[in-house]
Design a protein around this motif. Structure first.
Motif, mmCIF file in Angstrom:
data_model
loop_
_atom_site.group_PDB
_atom_site.id
_atom_site.type_symbol
_atom_site.label_atom_id
_atom_site.label_comp_id
_atom_site.label_asym_id
_atom_site.label_seq_id
_atom_site.Cartn_x
_atom_site.Cartn_y
_atom_site.Cartn_z
ATOM 1 N N GLN A 289 88.672 37.932 23.029
ATOM 2 C CA GLN A 289 87.954 36.835 22.392
ATOM 3 C C GLN A 289 88.778 36.230 21.262
ATOM 4 O OE1 GLN A 289 83.944 37.927 21.170
ATOM 5 N NE2 GLN A 289 83.680 39.194 23.003
ATOM 6 N N VAL A 290 89.489 37.074 20.520
ATOM 7 C CA VAL A 290 90.333 36.594 19.419
ATOM 8 C C VAL A 290 91.427 35.688 19.962
ATOM 9 C CG1 VAL A 290 91.946 37.296 17.602
ATOM 10 C CG2 VAL A 290 89.890 38.648 18.038
ATOM 11 N N ARG A 291 92.098 36.112 21.016
ATOM 12 C CA ARG A 291 93.194 35.313 21.577
ATOM 13 C C ARG A 291 92.667 34.038 22.239
ATOM 14 N NH1 ARG A 291 94.789 40.482 21.684
ATOM 15 N NH2 ARG A 291 93.982 41.087 23.713
ATOM 16 N N GLU B 155 78.706 42.035 19.091
ATOM 17 C CA GLU B 155 79.357 42.179 20.397
ATOM 18 C C GLU B 155 80.157 40.935 20.786
ATOM 19 O OE1 GLU B 155 76.775 44.106 23.554
ATOM 20 O OE2 GLU B 155 75.292 43.557 22.019
ATOM 21 N N PHE B 156 79.848 39.812 20.154
ATOM 22 C CA PHE B 156 80.541 38.562 20.472
ATOM 23 C C PHE B 156 80.886 37.878 19.156
ATOM 24 C CE2 PHE B 156 81.185 34.319 22.220
ATOM 25 C CZ PHE B 156 81.812 34.600 23.428
ATOM 26 N N ARG B 157 82.095 37.349 19.079
ATOM 27 C CA ARG B 157 82.565 36.733 17.830
ATOM 28 C C ARG B 157 81.781 35.468 17.507
ATOM 29 N NH1 ARG B 157 87.479 38.180 15.624
ATOM 30 N NH2 ARG B 157 87.543 36.098 14.713
ATOM 31 N N GLU B 158 81.333 35.378 16.278
ATOM 32 C CA GLU B 158 80.557 34.221 15.842
ATOM 33 C C GLU B 158 81.395 32.946 15.874
ATOM 34 O OE1 GLU B 158 77.443 33.061 12.278
ATOM 35 O OE2 GLU B 158 79.001 34.553 11.866
ATOM 36 N N ASP B 159 82.665 33.035 15.446
ATOM 37 C CA ASP B 159 83.509 31.832 15.439
ATOM 38 C C ASP B 159 83.782 31.335 16.852
ATOM 39 O OD1 ASP B 159 85.066 34.097 15.905
ATOM 40 O OD2 ASP B 159 86.548 33.647 14.347
ATOM 41 N N LEU B 160 83.902 32.245 17.815
ATOM 42 C CA LEU B 160 84.084 31.832 19.208
ATOM 43 C C LEU B 160 82.796 31.210 19.750
ATOM 44 C CD1 LEU B 160 85.772 31.589 21.741
ATOM 45 C CD2 LEU B 160 85.224 33.968 22.282
ATOM 46 N N TRP B 161 81.666 31.788 19.391
ATOM 47 C CA TRP B 161 80.364 31.249 19.786
ATOM 48 C C TRP B 161 80.256 29.787 19.352
ATOM 49 C CZ3 TRP B 161 75.898 31.025 22.243
ATOM 50 C CH2 TRP B 161 74.807 30.418 21.651
ATOM 51 N N TYR B 162 80.610 29.500 18.097
ATOM 52 C CA TYR B 162 80.515 28.120 17.604
ATOM 53 C C TYR B 162 81.486 27.199 18.329
ATOM 54 C CZ TYR B 162 77.366 29.505 13.889
ATOM 55 O OH TYR B 162 76.285 29.974 13.198
ATOM 56 N N ASP C 41 72.359 36.853 26.401
ATOM 57 C CA ASP C 41 71.928 36.241 25.151
ATOM 58 C C ASP C 41 73.089 36.297 24.163
ATOM 59 O OD1 ASP C 41 70.696 35.410 22.812
ATOM 60 O OD2 ASP C 41 69.440 37.200 22.610
ATOM 61 N N LEU C 42 73.944 35.270 24.194
ATOM 62 C CA LEU C 42 75.125 35.278 23.332
ATOM 63 C C LEU C 42 74.756 35.248 21.856
ATOM 64 C CD1 LEU C 42 77.937 33.089 24.943
ATOM 65 C CD2 LEU C 42 77.680 35.552 24.914
ATOM 66 N N ALA C 43 73.712 34.522 21.499
ATOM 67 C CA ALA C 43 73.302 34.481 20.092
ATOM 68 C C ALA C 43 72.928 35.889 19.619
ATOM 69 C CB ALA C 43 72.134 33.524 19.907
ATOM 70 N N GLY C 44 72.226 36.635 20.451
ATOM 71 C CA GLY C 44 71.897 38.019 20.121
ATOM 72 C C GLY C 44 73.135 38.895 20.056
ATOM 73 N N MET C 45 74.091 38.628 20.940
ATOM 74 C CA MET C 45 75.338 39.388 20.932
ATOM 75 C C MET C 45 76.146 39.103 19.664
ATOM 76 S SD MET C 45 76.450 39.081 24.937
ATOM 77 C CE MET C 45 77.970 40.028 24.748
ATOM 78 N N VAL C 46 76.062 37.870 19.160
ATOM 79 C CA VAL C 46 76.726 37.534 17.898
ATOM 80 C C VAL C 46 76.087 38.346 16.772
ATOM 81 C CG1 VAL C 46 77.021 35.715 16.170
ATOM 82 C CG2 VAL C 46 77.506 35.232 18.577
ATOM 83 N N GLN C 47 74.757 38.399 16.747
ATOM 84 C CA GLN C 47 74.040 39.142 15.705
ATOM 85 C C GLN C 47 74.385 40.628 15.724
ATOM 86 O OE1 GLN C 47 72.193 37.772 13.246
ATOM 87 N NE2 GLN C 47 72.874 35.838 14.113
ATOM 88 N N SER C 48 74.576 41.186 16.928
ATOM 89 C CA SER C 48 74.871 42.617 17.032
ATOM 90 C C SER C 48 76.373 42.917 16.926
ATOM 91 C CB SER C 48 74.339 43.165 18.360
ATOM 92 O OG SER C 48 75.059 42.617 19.452
#
Length: 195
Positions: A94-96, A137-144, A128-135
């Protein structure tokens, strides 16, 4: 609305709601329609091969890398990269991926030169990516970055008005495939399907 821009699109919906069909429709209505449409299922890539698959690798970069290989971003250059099940992408990848979205450059595994890529990204998930961001599991900056234009695809049970057209379409395809006369669904057939 979104096909005329290069904004990233995030397709949200259950399995079977037609996320790939919508992604292809966006691509075909865009200025990139003559470029490639590359589909990648992020959940089907083994974690140890994600970097090589997405970003490519140079000959000798690791054991078994007998030749240089373009990654999915390079292959989609000038077109659209459809990343299905984006929620399955490992955290370090996700970072790359975020870096590619920000800079429009990829660096192959074992490479030293950044390669410019012009790719429109359409991502999809049933999670649920928003939930994954909260936990975490998924990067918030990538989500945005990928949720610039989210599209929610409701399941068929929430859009029963589409049922007659879909049933007729699939009945016609099945008749052609099996060399049978086309027979459309009856009202009774549609009622059974709606249950």
């Amino acid at each position: 609305q979104v096909s005329g821009s290069d904004a990233p699109v995030l397709l949200l919906g259950e399995t079977g709601t037609g996320k790939e069909l919508i992604a292809r429709a966006i691509h075909l209505k865009s200025d990139r329609r003559d470029g490639p449409f590359i589909r990648v299922n992020c959940g089907a890539i083994p974690a140890e091969l994600v970097d090589s698959q997405l970003f490519g690798h140079e000959k000798g970069a690791f054991t078994g890398a007998a030749e240089s290989r373009k990654g999915w971003f390079e292959r989609a250059d000038g077109g659209t990269l459809f990343l299905d099940e984006i929620g399955e992408l490992p955290h370090d990848a996700q970072v790359r991926f975020l870096r590619v979205l920000q800079d429009s450059f990829v660096e192959r595994v074992g490479g030293t030169e950044p390669l410019a890529v012009d790719v429109r990204v359409i991502a999809a998930t049933h999670r649920d990516l928003a939930g994954m961001v909260q936990s975490g599991e998924f990067r918030e900056d990538l989500w945005y970055r990928i949720a610039v234009f989210p599209i929610l695809l409701p399941p068929l049970r929430e859009r029963l008005g589409d049922l007659p057209e879909l049933a007729s379409h699939f009945a016609e395809r099945a008749a052609m495939r099996f060399g049978l006369p086309a027979v459309g669904p009856t009202e009774g057939d549609l009622a059974l399907l709606a249950d």
